[in-house]
Design an enzyme around this catalytic site. Structure first.
Site, PDB file in Angstrom:
ATOM      1  N   ASP A 117       0.874  -1.164   0.000  1.00 45.97           N
ATOM      2  CA  ASP A 117       0.000   0.000   0.000  1.00 45.97           C
ATOM      3  C   ASP A 117       0.917   1.220   0.000  1.00 45.97           C
ATOM      4  O   ASP A 117       2.130   1.098   0.189  1.00 45.97           O
ATOM      5  CB  ASP A 117      -0.889  -0.033   1.252  1.00 45.97           C
ATOM      6  CG  ASP A 117      -1.749   1.198   1.397  1.00 45.97           C
ATOM      7  OD1 ASP A 117      -2.313   1.663   0.385  1.00 45.97           O
ATOM      8  OD2 ASP A 117      -1.858   1.715   2.528  1.00 45.97           O
ATOM      9  N   ASP A 134      -0.009   5.125   1.217  1.00 39.89           N
ATOM     10  CA  ASP A 134      -0.153   6.034   2.353  1.00 39.89           C
ATOM     11  C   ASP A 134      -0.178   5.278   3.670  1.00 39.89           C
ATOM     12  O   ASP A 134      -0.974   4.369   3.866  1.00 39.89           O
ATOM     13  CB  ASP A 134      -1.433   6.856   2.209  1.00 39.89           C
ATOM     14  CG  ASP A 134      -1.383   7.754   0.981  1.00 39.89           C
ATOM     15  OD1 ASP A 134      -0.400   8.501   0.846  1.00 39.89           O
ATOM     16  OD2 ASP A 134      -2.311   7.698   0.162  1.00 39.89           O
ATOM     17  N   HIS A 193     -10.405  17.959  -5.741  1.00 41.36           N
ATOM     18  CA  HIS A 193      -9.451  16.863  -5.612  1.00 41.36           C
ATOM     19  C   HIS A 193      -8.231  17.074  -6.497  1.00 41.36           C
ATOM     20  O   HIS A 193      -7.102  16.737  -6.104  1.00 41.36           O
ATOM     21  CB  HIS A 193     -10.119  15.524  -5.950  1.00 41.36           C
ATOM     22  CG  HIS A 193      -9.301  14.351  -5.552  1.00 41.36           C
ATOM     23  ND1 HIS A 193      -8.525  13.633  -6.447  1.00 41.36           N
ATOM     24  CD2 HIS A 193      -9.096  13.757  -4.333  1.00 41.36           C
ATOM     25  CE1 HIS A 193      -7.911  12.662  -5.812  1.00 41.36           C
ATOM     26  NE2 HIS A 193      -8.236  12.712  -4.535  1.00 41.36           N
TER      27      HIS A 193
END
Length: 235
Positions: free
Chosen positions: A7, A9, A79
């Site tokens: 992964d 973050d 975003h």
């Protein structure tokens, strides 16, 4: 072991508190919004996977600005700005790679194990972390980055891991995922993969009972995890 999957973050870099949260708040400020996510509030919002989905959840619950006519476009614009701000933070080099990450990647690459990143974060941001912080030469040797809108469903749905599995023809029973959250752990397990959890700022108190092993980080308080330790988790 066929593949070692990270992964991003919270695993490669502990970005959530001082990276993504800060970038969200700067994007809100840029658009003149009276919104600021504090540390505790962001911990709750992290239960929603994906940045756009997180903002949509927040504004659905708290209301959109009166001038917003197209909610989807509003979220996409916010975003996009947040991602640029976040990438500038990454490129500044102020966020350190978590202990032991570069070492274990080098060990895996040295034994021709496939290494990749699977994240529900924006693919540009994940790529920036891989190239700038983990190292561009390591990134070049990875099998790929699967992230962001490559998967319609976010973790804990296993879609992003299933995409990597299908694309690279992986045997999930021979794959080990490194995650830091319950959502990520559930996604990895739903894809039929083994999962080691390295705790991060926002996940230290989560229920992680399904993990094959839980450690503070890859250096494990002075008892560094080796590649052999990781291989033993999939036997």
């Amino acid at each position: 072991m066929q593949a070692l999957i990270f992964d991003c973050d919270g695993v490669l870099v502990d970005t959530e508190r001082d990276g993504h949260r800060v970038a969200f708040n700067e994007a809100f400020q840029k658009h003149g919004l009276d919104v600021e996510w504090d540390v505790e509030q962001y911990a709750e919002l992290l239960k929603v996977g994906g940045g756009k989905e997180r903002m949509k959840h927040y504004f659905d619950q708290n209301g959109y600005p009166e001038e917003v006519n197209d909610q989807e476009a509003f979220i996409k614009t916010l975003h996009a700005d947040k991602t640029e701000i976040f990438m500038d933070l990454i490129k500044s080099g102020k966020l350190p790679v978590r202990p032991g990450i570069k070492r274990i990647i080098d060990e895996a690459l040295g034994e021709a194990i496939q290494v990749m990143i699977c994240s529900t974060s924006n693919v540009k941001a994940v790529t920036a972390i891989a190239e700038t912080l983990v190292g561009i030469e390591r990134k070049k040797r990875m099998k790929g980055i699967f992230a962001g809108d490559m998967a319609k469903k976010k973790k804990p749905d296993p879609e992003i891991y299933n995409l990597a599995k299908t694309t690279l023809e992986l045997d999930p029973k021979q794959c080990l995922v490194i995650e830091d959250s319950r959502n990520g752990l559930l996604a990895a397990k739903a894809a039929g993969m083994h999962c080691l959890v390295t705790l991060s700022t926002y996940t230290i108190h989560e229920d992680l009972k399904e993990a094959d092993r839980i450690v503070p980080d890859m250096e494990n308080d002075g008892e560094p995890l080796t590649l052999e330790d990781l291989k033993n988790l999939i036997i």
